[in-house]
Design a protein around this motif. Structure first.
Motif, short mmCIF file in Angstrom:
data_model
loop_
_atom_site.label_atom_id
_atom_site.label_comp_id
_atom_site.label_asym_id
_atom_site.label_seq_id
_atom_site.Cartn_x
_atom_site.Cartn_y
_atom_site.Cartn_z
N ARG A 224 0.89 -1.13 -0.23
CA ARG A 224 0.07 -0.05 -0.06
C ARG A 224 0.80 0.95 0.00
O ARG A 224 1.88 1.37 0.87
N LEU A 225 0.62 2.24 -1.12
CA LEU A 225 1.57 3.18 -1.05
C LEU A 225 0.93 4.44 -0.64
O LEU A 225 -0.25 4.75 -0.84
N ARG A 226 1.55 5.19 0.28
CA ARG A 226 1.04 6.25 0.87
C ARG A 226 1.58 7.66 0.08
O ARG A 226 2.75 7.52 -0.28
N ASN A 227 0.56 8.59 -0.15
CA ASN A 227 1.01 9.66 -1.09
C ASN A 227 2.16 10.62 -0.26
O ASN A 227 1.80 10.96 0.79
N LYS A 228 3.42 10.66 -0.78
CA LYS A 228 4.44 11.33 0.05
C LYS A 228 4.93 12.40 -1.11
O LYS A 228 6.07 12.24 -1.59
N PRO A 229 4.15 13.63 -1.13
CA PRO A 229 4.61 14.40 -2.33
C PRO A 229 6.17 15.13 -1.98
O PRO A 229 6.57 15.54 -2.94
N TRP A 230 6.47 14.91 -0.67
CA TRP A 230 7.88 15.44 -0.48
C TRP A 230 8.81 14.60 -0.70
O TRP A 230 10.13 14.88 -0.58
N ALA A 231 8.47 13.37 -0.90
CA ALA A 231 9.68 12.23 -1.36
C ALA A 231 10.66 12.66 -2.18
O ALA A 231 11.84 12.64 -1.90
N LYS A 232 10.19 12.86 -3.52
CA LYS A 232 11.05 13.48 -4.42
C LYS A 232 12.41 14.55 -4.15
O LYS A 232 13.34 14.19 -4.47
#
Ligand code: SAM
Length: 213
Positions: free
Chosen positions: A2-10
């Motif tokens: 299950r993938l959590r959206n982490k917009p800061w990851a990039k």
């Protein structure tokens, strides 16, 4: 997974190019320069949150480890562990395993770990399984002669499929356990998935296979 959206990851990945190597193709054929030594290289494909590869790197300073993970939102957890431990013998790649031969030259990798790979149970998704023959061919093109794959999973169907796939490809079976945690195998390092599924009472299947010369 299950993938959590982490917009800061990039952004976080970009902030640590010393740990998650950008444009890894530039090191093809010269990964030893990056590690500044000639130690053998072991890679894990589908590293997930990175517990296995981090612990292995801590335990074995004379082996260089590279963890490969497709999703930014997952590899940032492995990155956190690497930031915390600052291990000189561990690096991470945020790439698809399909691109392995653009990243490593023939003979650059000594061992491949596949831990709890996605099972892709539907027949029409067979080609996505990391033990499908096209992947076994990719691995052969980066491994040393007689290079090894160490594979573990709680998924019986994937394990059965993989044993047949390894055999049809001509790999030599060196070790097999149908219940790793109740076997005499020593030095097992648990992955995040392994912990979760073994706590549910699932047996863990494990094998080691070797390519022929
Ligand atoms: N190995 C970890 C563990 O045991 O806890 C994670 C297991 S998880 C089920 C499988 C992981 O493999 C996922 O994080 C997925 O994104 C990654 N993965 C699947 N296919 C991949 C590919 N072609 N290239 C790189 N990573 C891949």
């Amino acid at each position: 997974m299950r993938l959590r959206n982490k917009p800061w990851a990039k952004e976080k990945i970009a902030a640590y190019p010393q740990y998650i190597i950008p444009q890894p193709e530039q090191y093809k054929g010269r990964w030893h320069e990056l590690f500044s030594n000639g130690h053998p290289i072991h890679i894990e494909i589908g590293t997930g949150k990175g517990r296995f590869i981090t612990e292995m790197a801590k335990m074995n300073p004379h082996i260089n480890y590279i963890g490969i993970e497709l999703y930014e939102s997952v590899i940032v957890c492995a990155l956190d562990k690497l930031i915390e431990n600052d291990l000189p013998n561990l690096r991470l790649l945020n790439v698809n395993a399909k691109d392995l031969t653009n990243i490593f030259a023939k003979g650059e990798v000594k061992r491949i770990y596949l831990n709890f790979s996605d099972p892709w149970p539907k027949k029409r998704h067979e080609k996505r399984r990391l033990t499908y023959r096209t992947f076994l061919e990719l691995y052969e093109n980066i491994l040393v002669d007689e290079g090894e794959i160490h594979f573990k999973t709680d998924n019986r169907g994937l394990f059965e499929y993989s044993l047949v796939s390894f055999s049809q490809y001509g790999l030599v079976l060196q070790y097999v356990s149908l219940d790793l945690h109740r076997s005499d195998f020593e030095g097992n390092v648990m992955t995040e998935y392994e912990q979760k599924f073994s706590e549910k009472g699932n047996p863990i299947y494990r094998c080691e296979v070797k390519y022929r010369k």
